[in-house]
Design a protein around this motif. Structure first.
Motif, PDB file in Angstrom:
ATOM      1  N   PRO A  38       0.827  -1.216   0.000  1.00 26.10           N
ATOM      2  CA  PRO A  38       0.000   0.000   0.000  1.00 26.10           C
ATOM      3  C   PRO A  38       0.856   1.258   0.000  1.00 26.10           C
ATOM      4  N   PRO A  39       0.287   2.378  -0.458  1.00 26.67           N
ATOM      5  CA  PRO A  39       1.015   3.647  -0.360  1.00 26.67           C
ATOM      6  C   PRO A  39       1.259   4.023   1.090  1.00 26.67           C
ATOM      7  N   ASN A 109      -7.340  14.556  -3.417  1.00 28.33           N
ATOM      8  CA  ASN A 109      -7.292  13.921  -4.730  1.00 28.33           C
ATOM      9  C   ASN A 109      -6.023  13.093  -4.795  1.00 28.33           C
ATOM     10  N   THR A 110      -6.169  11.821  -5.102  1.00 31.17           N
ATOM     11  CA  THR A 110      -5.016  10.935  -5.129  1.00 31.17           C
ATOM     12  C   THR A 110      -5.240   9.814  -6.134  1.00 31.17           C
ATOM     13  N   ALA A 111      -4.164   9.325  -6.709  1.00 27.23           N
ATOM     14  CA  ALA A 111      -4.259   8.206  -7.655  1.00 27.23           C
ATOM     15  C   ALA A 111      -4.084   6.869  -6.936  1.00 27.23           C
ATOM     16  N   ASP A 112      -3.062   6.789  -6.061  1.00 21.06           N
ATOM     17  CA  ASP A 112      -2.792   5.553  -5.332  1.00 21.06           C
ATOM     18  C   ASP A 112      -3.447   5.630  -3.964  1.00 21.06           C
ATOM     19  N   VAL A 113      -4.133   4.550  -3.571  1.00 22.54           N
ATOM     20  CA  VAL A 113      -4.905   4.566  -2.328  1.00 22.54           C
ATOM     21  C   VAL A 113      -4.824   3.234  -1.607  1.00 22.54           C
ATOM     22  N   ASP A 114      -5.072   3.297  -0.321  1.00 25.57           N
ATOM     23  CA  ASP A 114      -5.447   2.153   0.501  1.00 25.57           C
ATOM     24  C   ASP A 114      -6.664   2.630   1.270  1.00 25.57           C
ATOM     25  N   VAL A 115      -7.848   2.185   0.876  1.00 25.99           N
ATOM     26  CA  VAL A 115      -9.079   2.714   1.438  1.00 25.99           C
ATOM     27  C   VAL A 115      -9.966   1.554   1.878  1.00 25.99           C
ATOM     28  N   SER A 116     -10.595   1.711   3.037  1.00 29.48           N
ATOM     29  CA  SER A 116     -11.444   0.643   3.559  1.00 29.48           C
ATOM     30  C   SER A 116     -12.621   1.237   4.309  1.00 29.48           C
ATOM     31  N   VAL A 117     -13.669   0.416   4.469  1.00 30.71           N
ATOM     32  CA  VAL A 117     -14.844   0.820   5.235  1.00 30.71           C
ATOM     33  C   VAL A 117     -15.565  -0.433   5.703  1.00 30.71           C
ATOM     34  N   ARG A 118     -16.240  -0.314   6.835  1.00 30.46           N
ATOM     35  CA  ARG A 118     -17.138  -1.378   7.271  1.00 30.46           C
ATOM     36  C   ARG A 118     -18.546  -1.010   6.846  1.00 30.46           C
ATOM     37  N   VAL A 185      -6.817  -1.532  -2.442  1.00 26.98           N
ATOM     38  CA  VAL A 185      -5.484  -0.956  -2.592  1.00 26.98           C
ATOM     39  C   VAL A 185      -5.238  -0.805  -4.086  1.00 26.98           C
ATOM     40  N   GLN A 186      -4.930   0.414  -4.528  1.00 19.87           N
ATOM     41  CA  GLN A 186      -4.536   0.623  -5.923  1.00 19.87           C
ATOM     42  C   GLN A 186      -3.214   1.356  -5.959  1.00 19.87           C
ATOM     43  N   VAL A 187      -2.279   0.821  -6.734  1.00 22.11           N
ATOM     44  CA  VAL A 187      -0.989   1.437  -7.004  1.00 22.11           C
ATOM     45  C   VAL A 187      -0.761   1.346  -8.507  1.00 22.11           C
ATOM     46  N   ALA A 188      -0.621   2.507  -9.156  1.00 19.34           N
ATOM     47  CA  ALA A 188      -0.483   2.570 -10.618  1.00 19.34           C
ATOM     48  C   ALA A 188      -1.708   1.902 -11.244  1.00 19.34           C
ATOM     49  N   ASP A 189      -1.521   0.858 -12.068  1.00 18.41           N
ATOM     50  CA  ASP A 189      -2.638   0.235 -12.770  1.00 18.41           C
ATOM     51  C   ASP A 189      -3.135  -1.051 -12.114  1.00 18.41           C
ATOM     52  N   PHE A 229     -14.356   4.314   8.229  1.00 17.89           N
ATOM     53  CA  PHE A 229     -13.766   4.625   6.930  1.00 17.89           C
ATOM     54  C   PHE A 229     -12.319   5.077   7.148  1.00 17.89           C
ATOM     55  N   VAL A 230     -11.386   4.457   6.429  1.00 15.83           N
ATOM     56  CA  VAL A 230      -9.972   4.796   6.555  1.00 15.83           C
ATOM     57  C   VAL A 230      -9.376   4.959   5.155  1.00 15.83           C
ATOM     58  N   LEU A 231      -8.695   6.084   4.931  1.00 15.11           N
ATOM     59  CA  LEU A 231      -8.066   6.355   3.643  1.00 15.11           C
ATOM     60  C   LEU A 231      -6.592   6.687   3.868  1.00 15.11           C
ATOM     61  N   VAL A 232      -5.726   5.955   3.170  1.00 11.92           N
ATOM     62  CA  VAL A 232      -4.300   6.295   3.097  1.00 11.92           C
ATOM     63  C   VAL A 232      -4.028   6.667   1.646  1.00 11.92           C
ATOM     64  N   ALA A 233      -3.634   7.908   1.428  1.00 17.53           N
ATOM     65  CA  ALA A 233      -3.410   8.423   0.080  1.00 17.53           C
ATOM     66  C   ALA A 233      -1.910   8.426  -0.238  1.00 17.53           C
ATOM     67  N   SER A 234      -1.592   8.483  -1.520  1.00 15.52           N
ATOM     68  CA  SER A 234      -0.197   8.587  -1.935  1.00 15.52           C
ATOM     69  C   SER A 234       0.379   9.931  -1.488  1.00 15.52           C
ATOM     70  N   ARG A 235       1.695  10.003  -1.415  1.00 16.77           N
ATOM     71  CA  ARG A 235       2.362  11.207  -0.882  1.00 16.77           C
ATOM     72  C   ARG A 235       2.115  12.441  -1.743  1.00 16.77           C
ATOM     73  N   ASP A 236       1.792  12.238  -3.022  1.00  9.89           N
ATOM     74  CA  ASP A 236       1.568  13.379  -3.896  1.00  9.89           C
ATOM     75  C   ASP A 236       0.091  13.784  -3.954  1.00  9.89           C
ATOM     76  N   ALA A 237      -0.692  13.337  -2.980  1.00 10.04           N
ATOM     77  CA  ALA A 237      -2.112  13.677  -2.944  1.00 10.04           C
ATOM     78  C   ALA A 237      -2.298  15.194  -2.836  1.00 10.04           C
ATOM     79  N   GLU A 238      -3.356  15.685  -3.466  1.00 13.73           N
ATOM     80  CA  GLU A 238      -3.628  17.124  -3.483  1.00 13.73           C
ATOM     81  C   GLU A 238      -4.687  17.465  -2.437  1.00 13.73           C
TER      82      GLU A 238
END
Length: 238
Positions: A38-39, A109-118, A185-189, A229-238
């Motif tokens: 994950p990012p 705004n982010t491209a790479d994420v680790d996001v979860s929710v119950r 979890v999404q990283v690149a494609d 709800f938990v979101l981890v965004a990539s370091r270049d997130a806006e």
């Protein structure tokens, strides 16, 4: 081709070359790949416990894709069976057909994420359950991972130009009224999707490459509760 993978006594996932809901457009690589790393970043957490009852926190925005009828109500409620007590964010809706009900964080705004929710599937005659969206650019462009106990499946979709297309789908528990965890979890494609801590989907897709927002989703009349709800965004997130 059909292969069943039994992870434990609670979940049995069937990997399908073709799916009950139509032909998948991406091959499920879960059996042949390792989990994504994950990012790295500071988690953004929402338990909704500090939010005012009968309100929607200002950090969230409501919208619809192909809305029909009256928009659903996303409000914080006290709930004695909350995943983390005492409150949840609950959607109540009577929408029908192809309406997608969305509640999306205003940032980042982010491209790479680790996001979860119950999520707890409460009611719904046409649809039940729901899940996550990410790389959300607008109501016509985003990814979806959703669990539907009414159909007993867990699916990954893309919405491009307002049209939803299935990427891949697996069978999943059909019990409404229980808490389940949906994670992406999404990283690149590459996209890895989890259900209750088990990685059940892994695909590659290049349809949506730009950064976007993350949030929550249900379809039609699926009224559900969301918590943790938990979101981890990539370091270049806006």
């Amino acid at each position: 081709m059909l292969r069943t993978v039994v992870f434990d006594r609670r979940i049995s996932i069937t990997l399908l070359g073709v799916t009950l809901g139509g032909c998948a457009t991406a091959r499920n690589l879960v059996a042949t790949t390792s989990p994504l790393v994950p990012p790295a970043g500071e988690p953004i957490r929402w338990s909704f416990d500090d939010s005012a009852v009968s309100s929607l926190p200002d950090a969230w925005e409501l919208c619809e894709t192909k809305g029909r009828g009256t928009p659903g109500q996303w409000l914080v409620h006290d709930d004695p069976s909350a995943s983390s007590k005492p409150r949840v964010l609950r959607l109540k809706t009577n929408n029908t057909g192809g309406t997608f009900n969305l509640c999306v964080l205003r940032q980042p705004n982010t491209a790479d994420v680790d996001v979860s929710v119950r999520i707890r599937a409460d009611t719904g005659r046409e649809d039940q359950g729901g899940g996550l969206v990410w790389r959300f650019r607008d109501p016509g462009n985003y990814y979806i991972a959703r669990w539907n106990p009414l159909e007993a499946n867990y699916a990954l979709y893309k919405v491009v130009g307002g049209k939803r297309s299935l990427l891949t789908e697996v069978s999943a528990p059909d019990k409404a009224g229980i808490w389940a965890m949906v994670r992406v979890v999404q990283v690149a494609d590459r996209i890895d999707c989890y259900l209750d801590d088990r990685r059940v989907i892994a695909v590659e897709d290049t349809s949506l490459t730009q950064p976007g927002r993350a949030g929550l989703w249900t379809k039609a009349d699926a009224s559900s509760a969301f918590d943790d709800f938990v979101l981890v965004a990539s370091r270049d997130a806006e």
